[in-house]
Enzyme design. Structure first.
Site, mmCIF file in Angstrom:
data_model
loop_
_atom_site.group_PDB
_atom_site.id
_atom_site.type_symbol
_atom_site.label_atom_id
_atom_site.label_comp_id
_atom_site.label_asym_id
_atom_site.label_seq_id
_atom_site.Cartn_x
_atom_site.Cartn_y
_atom_site.Cartn_z
ATOM 1 N N ARG A 69 0.388 -3.088 0.572
ATOM 2 C CA ARG A 69 0.965 -3.339 -0.747
ATOM 3 C C ARG A 69 1.163 -2.057 -1.572
ATOM 4 N NH1 ARG A 69 2.000 -7.341 1.684
ATOM 5 N NH2 ARG A 69 1.623 -9.502 1.024
ATOM 6 N N LEU A 70 1.150 -0.918 -0.910
ATOM 7 C CA LEU A 70 1.417 0.347 -1.586
ATOM 8 C C LEU A 70 2.915 0.638 -1.530
ATOM 9 C CD1 LEU A 70 -1.647 2.425 -0.348
ATOM 10 C CD2 LEU A 70 -1.304 1.376 -2.594
#
Length: 216
Positions: free
Chosen positions: A195-196
């Site tokens: 989720r970066l």
């Protein structure tokens, strides 16, 4: 039997195609055209579909999906019934946001700006390209207004078919036309692992577009 999976519990980790500094064109509208073309080449269904958000006269936000029908250095154009919910909303408050959700490519483009009506000439030109049935439908439908049944709608269509019987070049109704979204910011989003995600937003200023990286 395949075991069902709770859709709210699904987790998909995204890819490794990064938005490195300098990897995007300095003109975000030109970059949008590149991504739109790639979405089309990758077989995205309706790659020009965008979710548009407006503010109703009572202050409530409303969203819907429309089709992008023009891109220029000035902005992004779509067409609608001016008496529809979005048409009335934009007349009262031109603030608008839109997103192109190309999920399978792990990409999104988000746009914020203000909307204004396109010229009568542009509305006429686009309306003339629509299939005849769609042009008749624009006359028959009072978009966003309640109606008693599907049969009642079909009766209205039949009335318009009779009105324009033998007319191939059905004219544009005055209530129907285009809006141009003049962007103030355009954000490119690319899904990354853990989720970066990569987010690069272009903000329009006095001297042109300025990019900035956002945290995911």
């Amino acid at each position: 039997m395949t075991e069902s999976v709770d859709p709210l519990a699904r987790h998909t980790d995204y890819g490794e195609i990064a938005l490195e500094e300098g990897s995007l064109l300095p003109d975000p509208i030109a970059q949008f055209r590149v991504w739109l073309q790639e979405a089309d080449e990758q077989g995205i269904y309706e790659p020009n579909a965008m979710v548009v958000s407006t503010i109703d006269p009572d202050g409530s936000p409303t969203i819907r999906t429309v089709l992008l029908r023009g891109v220029s250095d000035e902005g992004f154009a779509f067409y609608t019934d001016y008496t529809s919910q979005k048409g009335v909303a934009l007349e009262q408050n031109p603030a608008v946001a839109a997103v192109f959700p190309w999920y399978s490519l792990h990409r999104q483009v988000k746009i914020r700006g203000v909307a204004e009506k396109v010229s009568v000439e542009d509305s006429d030109a686009y309306f003339s390209t629509r299939p005849r049935d769609s042009r008749v439908g624009a006359w028959a439908s009072d978009q966003s207004q309640p109606i008693s049944s599907r049969a009642a709608l079909e009766d209205k269509v039949e009335q318009m078919e009779q009105k324009f019987a033998g007319v191939d070049d059905v004219p544009r109704p005055e209530k129907w036309g285009g809006f141009l979204i003049r962007p103030r910011s355009i954000e490119f989003w690319a899904g990354r692992r853990s989720r970066l995600h990569d987010r690069v937003r272009f903000v329009r200023g006095e001297h042109g577009w300025k990019p900035e990286r956002l945290q995911p």
